[in-house]
Write an enzyme that holds these catalytic residues in place. Structure first.
Site, short mmCIF file in Angstrom:
data_model
loop_
_atom_site.label_atom_id
_atom_site.label_comp_id
_atom_site.label_asym_id
_atom_site.label_seq_id
_atom_site.Cartn_x
_atom_site.Cartn_y
_atom_site.Cartn_z
CD GLU A 158 -2.21 1.24 3.02
OE1 GLU A 158 -1.56 0.72 3.95
OE2 GLU A 158 -3.32 1.78 3.18
CE LYS A 161 -7.03 1.19 3.89
NZ LYS A 161 -5.75 1.61 4.54
CB CYS A 165 -3.84 -1.66 4.65
SG CYS A 165 -3.04 -1.84 6.26
#
Ligand code: CDT
Length: 305
Positions: free
Chosen positions: A47, A127, A172
């Site tokens: 990331e 995300k 993540c």
């Protein structure tokens, strides 16, 4: 026809705040060249791979924040990486902070992309689960201001056709949520590529600090097994600006087994031959969704709380 793709998990060691994109891209290219020598088809990076994990600092000057964002991909600093992809014929996936304009409005996302062997961007993900907080919280050893600097992602957990399979992404904190994997699986994803930046120290519950590596693998192994898919989890690791990030980047089979894992906290490549047809071992048996799943009994799963 074999549906085995050779995957490299390319963990990155710490990136200093002062490090230029060029320095980081050179490290990524070194890993890519190593991956090509090992016969990789795909290399996965962490990331926000191009810079330090900047949400650990509270910044009020938007220009200072924007210095960590990319306004074009590839841009001048990342063009050599895309050129190397094309030259070596190895696909890649990596995360970066994306600043873009949509319908005249500036948008900022924590983004991940898949670049195919020709150097074309074939998939983009923003995300969904943004952790942390929006205001300065000086009591913390370091900040986690993703909620301040990014807006929540607007892309679904869905795959793209790539390398003869269905490849998807998560980023993540997404990896801790079972919904991420199930939504991917229901949409046909066979391999999920996940970059992360996870500190050992969790300011809200420091009593869990010693469990960070355990939780990292627990969530990804469970997601892989319960959905019969490959998971590639790749971290930025080591002591980055006095924030120690976990490593243990890994490749996980659809059975939930870790089949390759990094053993350092620096730049490191681990590889595995991933047969996408192995998803069937799980999906045709214990987690045969068509036969055994009972969605009518889980109506609250997608209802707002
Ligand atoms: N980058 C990222 O999402 N990190 C979080 C840290 C814990 S929440 C403050 C994670 O879930 O690993």
């Amino acid at each position: 026809m074999s549906r085995t793709i050779v995957v490299g998990a390319a963990q990155l060691g710490p990136i200093a705040r002062a490090d230029s994109r060029e320095v980081v891209v050179a490290r990524m290219i070194a890993l890519l060249e190593k991956a090509a020598r090992r016969g990789c088809d795909l290399v996965v990076y962490p990331e926000l791979a191009l810079t330090t994990f900047f949400p650990r600092w509270f910044m009020e000057d938007q220009a200072e924040v924007d210095a960590f964002f990319e306004t074009e991909m590839p841009g001048p600093a990342t063009a050599p990486l895309f050129a190397k992809v094309k030259e070596l014929g190895v696909a890649i996936s990596f995360g970066y902070a994306e600043k873009t304009v949509i319908d005249g409005r500036v948008r900022r996302f924590n983004t991940s992309i898949i670049v195919d062997k020709t150097g074309a961007i074939v998939h983009r993900y923003h995300k969904v689960h943004l952790p942390g907080h929006t205001e300065n919280e000086p009591w913390r050893a370091f900040q986690h201001l993703e909620k301040r600097y990014f807006e929540p992602g607007d892309t679904f957990f869905a795959p793209a056709d790539c390398l003869g399979g269905k490849l998807g992404m998560a980023i993540c904190n997404d990896r801790r949520w079972p919904e991420t994997y199930r939504e991917h699986a229901l949409r046909g994803t066979e391999m999920v590529l996940i970059g992360y930046n996870t500190p050992y120290h969790y300011p809200l519950a420091p009593e869990h600090d010693h469990l960070q590596c355990f939780h990292n693998h627990l969530a990804m192994q469970a997601g892989a097994y319960a959905n019969g898919m490959w998971v590639v989890g790749v971290g930025k690791a080591g002591n980055e600006e006095n924030c120690v990030l976990i490593g243990q980047s890994c490749i996980i089979a659809p059975t939930g087994e870790i089949v390759a894992m990094a053993s350092t906290l620096g730049d490191e490549l681990v590889t595995h031959d991933c047969d996408l047809d192995r998803c069937t071992e799980i999906r045709a048996n214990i987690f045969n969704f068509q036969k055994h799943r009972r969605p009518e009994m889980y109506p609250l799963l997608s209802a707002p709380v």
